[in-house]
Design a protein around this motif. Structure first.
Motif, short mmCIF file in Angstrom:
data_model
loop_
_atom_site.label_atom_id
_atom_site.label_comp_id
_atom_site.label_asym_id
_atom_site.label_seq_id
_atom_site.Cartn_x
_atom_site.Cartn_y
_atom_site.Cartn_z
N ARG A 1 7.67 -27.55 17.81
CA ARG A 1 8.71 -26.53 17.61
C ARG A 1 8.54 -25.38 18.61
O ARG A 1 9.52 -24.83 19.11
N GLU B 1 14.56 -35.29 8.84
CA GLU B 1 14.12 -35.19 7.45
C GLU B 1 14.94 -36.07 6.51
O GLU B 1 14.46 -36.45 5.44
N ASN B 2 16.17 -36.35 6.90
CA ASN B 2 17.03 -37.12 6.02
C ASN B 2 16.89 -38.63 6.20
O ASN B 2 17.04 -39.39 5.26
N GLU C 1 16.39 -31.58 13.33
CA GLU C 1 15.40 -31.54 12.24
C GLU C 1 16.00 -32.11 10.96
O GLU C 1 15.31 -32.81 10.21
N TYR C 2 17.28 -31.84 10.72
CA TYR C 2 17.95 -32.40 9.54
C TYR C 2 17.97 -33.92 9.61
O TYR C 2 17.63 -34.61 8.64
N VAL D 1 18.63 -27.41 14.71
CA VAL D 1 18.69 -27.51 13.24
C VAL D 1 19.18 -28.90 12.86
O VAL D 1 18.65 -29.53 11.93
N ASN E 1 29.27 -32.74 4.48
CA ASN E 1 28.50 -31.50 4.60
C ASN E 1 28.22 -31.17 6.07
O ASN E 1 27.66 -32.00 6.77
N PRO E 2 28.60 -29.98 6.53
CA PRO E 2 28.39 -29.65 7.94
C PRO E 2 27.01 -29.06 8.21
O PRO E 2 26.53 -28.23 7.46
N ILE E 3 26.43 -29.50 9.34
CA ILE E 3 25.18 -28.90 9.83
C ILE E 3 25.43 -28.52 11.27
O ILE E 3 25.98 -29.32 12.04
N VAL E 4 25.04 -27.29 11.67
CA VAL E 4 25.31 -26.83 13.04
C VAL E 4 24.05 -26.30 13.71
O VAL E 4 23.05 -26.06 13.04
N GLU E 5 24.12 -26.12 15.03
CA GLU E 5 23.00 -25.72 15.90
C GLU E 5 22.16 -26.98 16.21
O GLU E 5 21.55 -27.55 15.31
N ARG F 1 3.44 -30.39 14.47
CA ARG F 1 4.85 -30.01 14.30
C ARG F 1 5.10 -28.62 14.85
O ARG F 1 6.09 -28.37 15.53
N ALA F 2 4.17 -27.70 14.54
CA ALA F 2 4.30 -26.32 15.01
C ALA F 2 4.30 -26.28 16.54
O ALA F 2 5.06 -25.53 17.16
#
Lengths: 231, 231
Positions: free
Chosen positions: B96, B77-78, B73-74, B70, B63-67, B92-93
């Motif tokens: 970011r 979370e994973n 953060e992935y 992003v 599965n591709p994730i880009v940027e 967190r805010a």
């Protein structure tokens, strides 16, 4: 930890939103708060005479929207949306699966990084340049449409993060109408996106969070009127 | 335990790719690195990131994730060990917010300064200096002898990983572009942070020699200026 959460939930939440009636970024936050049923106080800012409170809560950018929750400020609309989703966990805006979440973040970023600059440019450009930017926007809408196929909303069955971020499209269409520009989101060119758009603007919560139409048309005419190209 | 397949498509001189590598190493995640060729992009890159056709691309079990932001953060979370972002929604805010500030006001601006000259470059450099001042203010407020990094008590955090690229790239871009924004007198806290960042055991071996980078970025600058001259 559990005792503290319970206390926070029952304690009177003080939620304030500093915004402006014509800003899509400000309106995004209204949608999110209303979807979650969060009571908030709205403060309309005058951008040519910013309140001391706004300058205190967002000293870096001095911009709206700013969400202030129990005295603590959060700025930047997508950051605020994520904060809202993490603080009030019912009616989620973002998916729970990390991969689905990453996809949602990608598209919201795409809207802000690509569609928004193009949308603002099309309103101030003329002739050949305007034609070029219009084509750019059409390409972007095509790309967005390909992400939507089969789903009611970008968020699935109900409004989500990307649908809220895509409120920019509503503002673009009103601006185009106000300035007599060629309609961009036609049913012929974008059958799927056009249908989504109708669902979006008909949504009970979303439609409460768009600027009043006549006033909004007037706003664009005054702001951009002199620099328009004809159809 | 399911065997995780993690692949990173990158370019050796990209700060965006390097950030993702730092995040993966921070979490102790095994991954396969694939060097892309910008003049001959792989079919894997083009199918994984059809919208932007850029690196970095993280492929997790296909599965591709880009940027880069992003992706980070992935990753956070994973894989739950060694958290990159704080747990508290308001913290967190803030993280970011600062990541966005760095991207918009420093990263993007440095990219522009690299490929422009004359008045256009002067304008961007002025804005860069202002942005560095703001960042210095935040560094002065957050960092001290006990808190070396923006991640606070936990050591490295999101903002450190997002900002870290300046340690290996800014001097290079300054030399190639013929301007200066880094100033140890004006930005003592940022410079102290940089000195600490480059000593972190997972960071140190990833730093590249300046000379190699200068050659590469000189070519980038010449290519862009050449294109601009033709217009």
């Amino acid at each position: 930890m559990a005792a503290i959460s319970l206390q926070t939930a029952t304690m009177a939440e003080e939620v304030k939103l500093f915004g402006t009636w014509a800003s899509p970024f400000s309106r995004r936050i209204e949608v999110a708060l209303k979807l979650k049923g969060v009571q908030f106080e709205y403060i309309e800012e005058n951008l040519s005479n910013k309140s001391p409170a706004l300058l205190e809560y967002n000293p870096v950018h001095k911009k709206i929207p700013v969400l202030v929750h129990n005295g603590k400020p959060v700025a930047e609309s997508l950051v605020i949306l994520e904060y809202i989703d993490e603080t009030w966990k019912h009616n989620p805006i973002l998916p729970t699966d990390p991969y689905e979440k990453a996809i949602a973040r990608f598209w919201a970023k795409y809207i802000d990084d690509k569609l928004w600059p193009a949308a603002t440019k099309v309103l101030v450009s003329k002739g050949e340049e305007q034609k070029g930017v219009t084509e750019e926007i059409q390409e972007q809408l095509k790309t967005l449409e390909s992400e939507l196929k089969g789903k009611k909303f970008f968020g699935g069955e109900s409004l989500g993060f990307v649908d809220i971020a895509a409120n920019i499209i509503v503002f673009l269409l009103v601006a185009q109408e106000a300035l007599g520009l060629m309609e961009i989101l036609t049913e012929e060119q974008f059958p799927v996106l056009h249908e989504w758009y109708q669902r979006l603007v008909d949504d009970a919560v979303f439609k409460e969070c768009v600027p009043p139409r006549e006033r909004h048309l007037g706003f664009f005419k005054v702001r951009f009127g002199s620099s328009t190209a004809s159809k | 335990m399911q065997e995780e397949q993690v692949k990173l498509l990158g370019l050796w001189f990209s700060p965006f790719v390097r950030r993702v590598e730092w995040a993966l190493k921070f979490k102790g995640i095994e991954y396969e690195y694939v060097e892309e060729d910008l003049t001959n992009k792989s079919s894997l890159l083009l199918t994984s990131n059809p919208v932007h056709k850029k690196v970095p691309v993280l492929l997790h079990n296909g599965n591709p994730i880009v940027e880069s932001l992003v992706i980070i953060e992935y990753i956070d979370e994973n894989w739950k060990q060694n958290p990159i972002l704080p747990q508290d929604p308001h913290e967190r805010a803030k993280a970011r917010f600062w990541a966005n500030f760095i991207e918009q006001k420093i990263t993007e601006a440095m990219r522009t300064a690299l490929v422009t000259q004359g008045e256009q470059q002067e304008k961007v450099v002025k804005e860069l200096k202002e942005a560095m001042e703001v960042l210095e203010g935040e560094a002065a407020a957050k960092l001290n002898d006990k808190t070396l990094f923006f991640g606070g008590k936990n050591g490295l955090g999101y903002v450190d990983i997002v900002l870290g690229w300046i340690c290996n790239w800014v001097e290079v871009i300054e030399e190639v572009g013929g301007f200066k924004v880094l100033d140890p007198q004006k930005q003592p806290h940022i410079h102290k942070w940089m000195a600490n960042f480059v000593e972190v055991p997972l960071i140190k071996p990833t730093l590249l020699p300046k000379e190699k980078m200068v050659v590469c970025f000189q070519m980038v600058r010449q290519a862009h200026l050449g294109l601009a001259a033709k217009k």
